[in-house]
Write a protein that holds these residues in place. Sequence first.
Motif, PDB file in Angstrom:
ATOM      1  N   SER A 132       0.557   1.923   1.793  1.00  0.00           N
ATOM      2  CA  SER A 132      -1.011   1.513   1.913  1.00  0.00           C
ATOM      3  C   SER A 132      -1.717   2.084   0.407  1.00  0.00           C
ATOM      4  N   ARG A 145      -4.308   2.317  -2.424  1.00  0.00           N
ATOM      5  CA  ARG A 145      -5.111   0.859  -3.085  1.00  0.00           C
ATOM      6  C   ARG A 145      -5.204   0.306  -4.700  1.00  0.00           C
ATOM      7  N   PRO A 203      -6.325   5.336   2.036  1.00  0.00           N
ATOM      8  CA  PRO A 203      -7.111   4.839   2.881  1.00  0.00           C
ATOM      9  C   PRO A 203      -7.541   6.061   3.335  1.00  0.00           C
ATOM     10  N   ARG A 229      -6.847  10.310   5.913  1.00  0.00           N
ATOM     11  CA  ARG A 229      -6.929  10.878   4.330  1.00  0.00           C
ATOM     12  C   ARG A 229      -6.026  12.225   4.450  1.00  0.00           C
TER      13      ARG A 229
END
Length: 408
Positions: free
Chosen positions: A42, A44, A98, A102
């Motif tokens: 997950s 980024r 994400p 969070r």
Amino acid sequence: MAHAPAESVQAGFEWRIAKILILFRLLHAAQIGTTLPSLAPSLRHPVLALVLLAALVGESTWYVRRLASLRQYGGGTTAAVELTTAVLALLCAAVLLPSANRDVLATPLLDLTTEQLTAAALSRVPPPRLLAGGAAVIGAYITLILTGEPSDLGHVDAIVAVSGFIVIPVLIWRGGQYLRLLAQELDSAQLELAATSRTLAHEEERRRFGSELHNYLLHTLDAFFGANLEDPGAAQQLRGLFGLVRERLRNYMETGRFSEPVPFLDMLTRQIVQAEHEGLTVQRVLPELVRLHPPATTPADGQLLESALRAVLINVRAKAGVDSALLRVTADGDLIQLTVTDHGRGFPADVLARGPAAWRSLRRHQGDLRGIGGDMTITSRPGMTQVVLSAPKLPPAEPGAAGSGDAA
């Protein structure tokens, strides 16, 4: 029977806190290491995640080694590194994690941040700097939440985290100050107890000398009344006996003691207090045998040893650029050894200079100690300097050696 070295109360307190912080850091490192694989899909920016992980590993390694080497819970440098790392890590997490959940995904990192705030609060930093660092951490955390789902800022977890970041540094700083003051008071009490013990030892020495002197006088008077004064040999023997008693009386009247050993613990206390007055905190480590039975030197040798110790502590403060040092005392064999260790930038090359600059160096003290059978050795590099001073000690007095109850 061997005796383990006895640290001062303050030194022992600092080392115990340091060990607790080391264990917490290892625990939080394990938490981040085990949870990161589950977060990897997950994230980024995987490359940035690896960079952040490497930075945290490097910072944690430095932190653990620093605490283990200093045997205390850091200082201004440690606090600055911890607070800076906490802020940067939270800002990186705002980019990596994400938006959804969070605050939950960042939990292991928040645990680490709490520990970093604790370490900073326990360090010797002024409250304004600590509050500024704590405010920066709070700002980074709020940024983490607002760049994800701003509504999470009203959740219980976020409120608890923000309030904790405010309260924890203040409470821990005040608690650390109280415990440090308590440790200093206990150290002072130990010094007073040692002084009382020395006074009792001196009184016992005077009593022993009085008994010894009584035996000498009685033996001499017995010899006088039983001697044939017409015999030249007997008269010469009597003059020798009276001469011995006269020398004993003269020494007692001049010094108040049977011999003239240097009060060793008084010398150490005097130099530690002087160093602290000039801004250098010196932690003592004394073996139990040294505390209970302080070694002694001749007055001349003791003066040279004290002068050398004074010069070393001045150099630690002025040239190594630190505000704390460790003084370890050993008395093995025929020598007294004083080992001064600091973790500063190291001594300059001219610390043992010859020629015109020698008067500013330690070479004169090294020569003086070698002249009496001792020595001065210096090991110095950036991050650690160790100076070992040694001087010969007087042999311990043997019970009944000089006076003896048999003399009568």
